[in-house]
Design an enzyme around this catalytic site. Structure first.
Site, mmCIF file in Angstrom:
data_model
loop_
_atom_site.group_PDB
_atom_site.id
_atom_site.type_symbol
_atom_site.label_atom_id
_atom_site.label_comp_id
_atom_site.label_asym_id
_atom_site.label_seq_id
_atom_site.Cartn_x
_atom_site.Cartn_y
_atom_site.Cartn_z
ATOM 1 N N HIS A 157 86.790 18.510 -4.479
ATOM 2 C CA HIS A 157 85.698 19.476 -4.322
ATOM 3 C C HIS A 157 84.660 18.999 -3.295
ATOM 4 O O HIS A 157 83.490 19.397 -3.351
ATOM 5 C CB HIS A 157 84.996 19.761 -5.656
ATOM 6 C CG HIS A 157 85.913 20.135 -6.768
ATOM 7 N ND1 HIS A 157 86.402 21.406 -6.927
ATOM 8 C CD2 HIS A 157 86.463 19.392 -7.758
ATOM 9 C CE1 HIS A 157 87.205 21.442 -7.984
ATOM 10 N NE2 HIS A 157 87.267 20.225 -8.501
ATOM 11 N N SER A 278 77.410 16.344 24.976
ATOM 12 C CA SER A 278 76.634 17.583 25.035
ATOM 13 C C SER A 278 75.962 17.693 26.395
ATOM 14 O O SER A 278 75.492 16.698 26.957
ATOM 15 C CB SER A 278 75.571 17.587 23.932
ATOM 16 O OG SER A 278 74.609 18.599 24.164
ATOM 17 N N LYS A 284 74.910 12.898 21.786
ATOM 18 C CA LYS A 284 76.044 13.489 21.080
ATOM 19 C C LYS A 284 77.385 12.906 21.522
ATOM 20 O O LYS A 284 77.602 12.619 22.679
ATOM 21 C CB LYS A 284 76.084 15.005 21.289
ATOM 22 C CG LYS A 284 74.917 15.756 20.707
ATOM 23 C CD LYS A 284 74.909 15.675 19.181
ATOM 24 C CE LYS A 284 76.100 16.387 18.568
ATOM 25 N NZ LYS A 284 76.114 17.838 18.843
ATOM 26 N N GLU A 291 88.462 19.537 16.836
ATOM 27 C CA GLU A 291 87.998 20.914 16.641
ATOM 28 C C GLU A 291 88.916 21.921 17.328
ATOM 29 O O GLU A 291 89.156 23.017 16.804
ATOM 30 C CB GLU A 291 86.566 21.042 17.143
ATOM 31 C CG GLU A 291 85.567 20.287 16.277
ATOM 32 C CD GLU A 291 84.162 20.257 16.858
ATOM 33 O OE1 GLU A 291 83.250 19.846 16.138
ATOM 34 O OE2 GLU A 291 83.990 20.634 18.042
#
Length: 462
Positions: A157, A278, A284, A291
């Site tokens: 979970h 970024s 970043k 992704e």
């Protein structure tokens, strides 16, 4: 545009529909398979006494020259205006051997021709994909061997549950990929029957030895029903499903590592070769490789659903709707293969922060189940032990400590007896070591499984 079917028609096609109807821009991928099938069909026509041996030799030479010319100059097919790959090959064969080319299509339809081409292409493409998945399994195995005893939090979970090892986590995905490879191979085993000789829908009228024809093309047998043969795309659907589930497994691994790599978790570091930055935020480091793989999962699934909707309700036998099978299939296999290749690079280069992993595995009461198990070993029924440990967790939360750090009086209440060394009994190392059963996360079991998979993968590559 040249046509293979013009005798019945007096008028020309609407120019826009002519382009709409063409499949050469994508079925050009089947050139090698169409030539291979034509070679086999020429030989079958010799056996049926439709072609002489000399005529077949001329056709074979012409087909070989087409393959050589297209290999040396891809614009030959890129600039062609034929309706499909079959028309292209027939036209080019005519340029090589003249009117003899018109005899090659005797007893053969584009319906059984394309079905044969597609199965031949699938056998090659899926074999290549299977090999790539095997390479990814090997990369995961190497990662599992390196991290067999490295603890990380295990989740249910998305809440901390019990510690596992990073090696155990890697092996979980290796198991998934093993099932994926089995599905890919299983799909091709069922598809390993030759459609050639089925004609348009009723079978060929010439005495073609379909058994010998199938063997010459590398199929184990010919198909047994011509109606089913020319309309069957089950093998396409099965391969698309296998790709879709493979992509689900890759996507799940991506999700795990995207979370593990977040600042909040900080358990893994992504290599510069598979991460980007970024354009605005200098600090970043984004897991773009993961992704993109996660995103492409939906794209592959979409191709499966599109084919299923295309096949639904089609009357026997062949319908032009089935031309829609190829673009989705080609793209799905392209994307799946690319994702497997990129994921291998990620697996090869990802780094676990060992100190962080060990530190975070010791926080969050991941040893609460083991505390209950210790009570069970002392004779306490598990449900009573579960309740006691739940209350102990509440007390630890109140004090802001871990279970093993509770004051002696609280530990005495919890266990009902003295625990000489709770720090050791409830340590991450001890918690992991107790899971020493087949399929468990104990480092020894992980190494045993690594040895098993090392043997399995070596056998599969022989």
């Amino acid at each position: 545009m040249s046509s293979m079917w013009g005798g019945r028609f007096e008028g020309g096609l609407d120019p826009f529909f002519e382009q709409f109807n063409r499949s050469l821009p994508f079925d050009r991928r089947l050139l090698e398979q169409d030539i291979r099938g034509s070679h086999a069909w020429a030989d079958a026509l010799v056996g049926a006494e439709i072609l002489s041996s000399d005529e077949a030799r001329q056709i074979h030479d012409g087909l070989d020259r087409i393959a050589e010319d297209c290999a040396s100059d891809p614009t030959l097919i890129g600039n062609a205006d034929d309706e499909d790959i079959h028309g292209f090959v027939e036209r080019k064969l005519g340029e090589q051997v003249g009117g003899l080319a018109k005899k090659l299509h005797t007893g053969r339809s584009r319906n059984d021709q394309v079905a044969t081409d597609l199965k031949l292409w699938l056998k090659t493409a899926t074999t290549e994909l299977d090999g790539r998945v095997g390479e990814l399994q090997s990369a995961l195995l190497a990662l599992a061997e390196r991290t067999a005893d490295l603890p990380i939090p295990g989740y249910t979970h998305l809440q901390r549950g019990q510690p596992v090892t990073a090696g155990h986590h890697a092996l979980a995905y290796l198991e998934m990929l093993a099932r994926d490879r089995s599905r890919i191979r299983d799909a091709i085993t069922r598809a390993d029957e030759s459609p050639l000789g089925s004609g348009a829908l009723a079978g060929t009228a010439f005495p073609i030895d379909r058994e010998a024809l199938a063997k010459s093309l590398g199929f184990r047998a010919p198909t047994r029903n011509s109606l089913d043969t020319v309309s069957d795309r089950d093998h396409v659907a099965e391969v698309l499903f296998a790709c879709s589930l493979l992509m689900v497994h890759l996507s799940r691994l991506c999700e795990d590592w995207i979370f593990y790599g977040s600042y909040e978790a900080s358990m893994v570091r992504f290599h510069d070769s598979t991460a980007t930055g970024s354009s605005l935020m200098p600090q970043k480091k984004n897991p773009d490789a993961l992704e993109l793989i996660r995103g492409k999962c939906g794209r592959v699934h979409g191709h499966l659903q599109a084919l299923m909707m295309t096949m639904k309700g089609l009357p026997l036998a062949y319908d032009k709707d089935l031309q829609e099978d190829k673009e989705g299939l080609f793209d799905a296999l392209d994307q799946t293969s690319s994702c497997v290749r990129v994921m291998r690079t990620v697996v090869d280069t990802i780094e676990y922060d060992e100190a962080r992993c060990r530190e975070t595995s010791g926080r969050g009461y991941l040893n609460a189940t083991d505390a209950a198990d210790l009570l069970v070993r002392a004779g306490v029924p598990f449900r009573d032990a579960h309740e006691r440990c739940g209350k102990a967790v509440l007390r630890a939360l109140e004090l802001g400590v871990e279970l093993e750090q509770l004051p002696e009086e609280d530990l005495a209440i919890l266990f009902g007896y003295d625990v000489a060394d709770p720090q050791t009994a409830l340590s991450v190392e001890e918690v992991l070591a107790r899971r020493n059963v087949v399929g468990g996360t104990a480092p020894g079991q992980v190494r045993t499984q690594c040895h098993h998979w090392r043997q399995q993968l070596e056998e599969q590559t022989r």
